[in-house]
Design a protein around this motif. Structure first.
Motif, short mmCIF file in Angstrom:
data_model
loop_
_atom_site.label_atom_id
_atom_site.label_comp_id
_atom_site.label_asym_id
_atom_site.label_seq_id
_atom_site.Cartn_x
_atom_site.Cartn_y
_atom_site.Cartn_z
N PRO A 282 6.81 -6.29 4.94
CA PRO A 282 5.80 -6.09 4.36
C PRO A 282 6.21 -5.65 2.87
O PRO A 282 7.19 -4.96 2.82
CB PRO A 282 5.01 -4.89 5.23
CG PRO A 282 5.79 -5.15 6.31
CD PRO A 282 7.12 -5.52 6.26
N PHE A 283 5.67 -6.23 1.83
CA PHE A 283 5.87 -5.69 0.64
C PHE A 283 4.50 -6.11 -0.18
O PHE A 283 3.68 -7.04 0.16
CB PHE A 283 6.83 -6.83 0.12
CG PHE A 283 7.65 -6.42 -1.35
CD1 PHE A 283 8.39 -5.24 -1.29
CD2 PHE A 283 7.36 -7.08 -2.50
CE1 PHE A 283 8.85 -4.74 -2.50
CE2 PHE A 283 8.10 -6.74 -3.63
CZ PHE A 283 8.74 -5.64 -3.49
N CYS A 284 4.40 -5.45 -1.25
CA CYS A 284 3.28 -5.78 -2.36
C CYS A 284 3.76 -6.94 -3.15
O CYS A 284 4.70 -7.02 -3.88
CB CYS A 284 3.24 -4.70 -3.23
SG CYS A 284 2.87 -2.88 -2.59
N SER A 285 2.80 -8.07 -3.14
CA SER A 285 3.25 -9.32 -3.71
C SER A 285 1.75 -10.04 -3.69
O SER A 285 0.82 -9.95 -2.88
CB SER A 285 4.18 -10.11 -2.73
OG SER A 285 4.28 -11.38 -3.38
N ASN A 286 1.67 -11.02 -4.62
CA ASN A 286 0.54 -11.76 -4.63
C ASN A 286 1.18 -13.31 -4.65
O ASN A 286 0.48 -14.24 -5.32
CB ASN A 286 -0.19 -11.65 -6.04
CG ASN A 286 -1.18 -10.60 -6.04
OD1 ASN A 286 -1.61 -10.28 -4.92
ND2 ASN A 286 -1.70 -10.21 -7.12
N THR A 287 2.20 -13.31 -4.13
CA THR A 287 3.01 -14.75 -4.14
C THR A 287 2.26 -15.69 -3.21
O THR A 287 1.55 -15.51 -2.53
CB THR A 287 4.39 -14.57 -3.54
OG1 THR A 287 5.18 -15.96 -3.61
CG2 THR A 287 4.31 -14.53 -1.98
N ASP B 103 7.11 2.41 7.11
CA ASP B 103 8.29 2.34 7.72
C ASP B 103 9.09 1.59 6.64
O ASP B 103 10.24 1.66 6.29
CB ASP B 103 8.64 1.74 9.04
CG ASP B 103 8.21 2.60 10.06
OD1 ASP B 103 8.26 4.11 9.90
OD2 ASP B 103 8.50 2.12 11.12
N GLN B 104 8.33 0.71 6.05
CA GLN B 104 8.88 -0.21 4.87
C GLN B 104 8.79 0.41 3.53
O GLN B 104 9.21 -0.19 2.62
CB GLN B 104 8.35 -1.48 5.04
CG GLN B 104 8.51 -2.05 6.33
CD GLN B 104 9.89 -2.49 6.55
OE1 GLN B 104 10.56 -2.98 5.66
NE2 GLN B 104 10.23 -2.18 7.83
N GLY B 105 8.08 1.34 3.33
CA GLY B 105 7.75 2.26 1.98
C GLY B 105 6.81 1.43 1.16
O GLY B 105 6.76 1.63 0.12
N VAL B 106 5.93 0.91 1.84
CA VAL B 106 4.69 0.22 1.25
C VAL B 106 3.33 0.96 1.75
O VAL B 106 3.44 1.46 3.15
CB VAL B 106 4.75 -1.27 1.58
CG1 VAL B 106 3.66 -1.91 1.16
CG2 VAL B 106 6.13 -1.75 1.45
N SER B 107 2.37 0.96 1.15
CA SER B 107 1.18 1.27 1.38
C SER B 107 0.22 0.40 0.94
O SER B 107 0.29 -0.45 -0.12
CB SER B 107 0.67 2.62 1.24
OG SER B 107 0.16 2.95 -0.33
N LYS B 108 -1.09 0.20 1.67
CA LYS B 108 -1.88 -0.71 0.90
C LYS B 108 -2.89 -0.16 -0.30
O LYS B 108 -2.97 -0.99 -1.24
CB LYS B 108 -3.16 -0.66 2.00
CG LYS B 108 -2.82 -1.72 3.39
CD LYS B 108 -3.80 -1.81 4.22
CE LYS B 108 -3.60 -2.77 5.50
NZ LYS B 108 -4.79 -3.01 6.36
N ALA B 109 -2.77 1.20 -0.18
CA ALA B 109 -3.32 1.81 -1.67
C ALA B 109 -2.33 1.61 -2.86
O ALA B 109 -2.72 1.24 -3.83
CB ALA B 109 -3.66 3.37 -1.45
N GLU B 110 -0.95 1.71 -2.55
CA GLU B 110 0.19 1.36 -3.59
C GLU B 110 0.11 0.03 -3.89
O GLU B 110 0.03 -0.19 -5.29
CB GLU B 110 1.48 1.60 -2.95
CG GLU B 110 2.38 1.47 -3.80
CD GLU B 110 3.83 1.55 -3.10
OE1 GLU B 110 4.93 0.99 -3.88
OE2 GLU B 110 3.96 1.89 -2.19
N SER C 180 -0.55 -1.46 9.14
CA SER C 180 0.59 -2.36 9.82
C SER C 180 0.01 -3.53 9.25
O SER C 180 -1.10 -3.93 8.97
CB SER C 180 0.76 -2.07 11.32
OG SER C 180 1.06 -1.02 11.68
N ILE C 181 1.06 -4.51 9.51
CA ILE C 181 0.79 -6.04 9.24
C ILE C 181 1.69 -6.69 10.08
O ILE C 181 2.86 -6.49 10.52
CB ILE C 181 1.33 -6.30 7.55
CG1 ILE C 181 0.89 -7.71 7.48
CG2 ILE C 181 2.63 -6.11 7.39
CD1 ILE C 181 0.85 -8.26 6.13
#
Length: 93
Positions: free
Chosen positions: A60-65, A25-32, A13-14
């Motif tokens: 939550p999303f995978c990003s380096n912004t 729930d947001q379709g994201v994982s730390k591993a992904e 969670s974040i």
């Protein structure tokens, strides 16, 4: 970008949008995210990050912004020009 002084009990969670949000729930994982060399961040649709303490459309999303939150851009035709866009013309449309 994703740091906050509030931590969530669940490691998947974040803190985002004033609450702990489940990554699953947001379709994201730390591993992904790690596989893509990205961080899990709390972002808006314009890929601007929040520490979780902002109101709006954040998730939550995978990003380096590193882009900080800015006001929404102004629309060129807003407010409508009442000379060009009259009620009669709108109703005819």
């Amino acid at each position: 970008g994703s740091s906050s002084d509030i931590t969530c009990d669940d490691d998947e969670s974040i803190y985002c949008w004033f609450r702990c949000m489940s990554l699953e729930d947001q379709g994201v994982s730390k591993a992904e995210c790690a596989e893509q060399n990205l961080q899990v961040q709390c972002v808006n649709p314009r890929d601007q990050f929040s520490n979780g303490k902002k109101h709006g459309d954040y998730y939550p999303f995978c990003s380096n912004t590193t882009e900080v939150v800015t006001p929404y851009p102004k629309l060129l035709s807003y407010p409508a020009d009442e000379i060009v866009c009259t009620d009669d013309l709108w109703n005819t449309f």
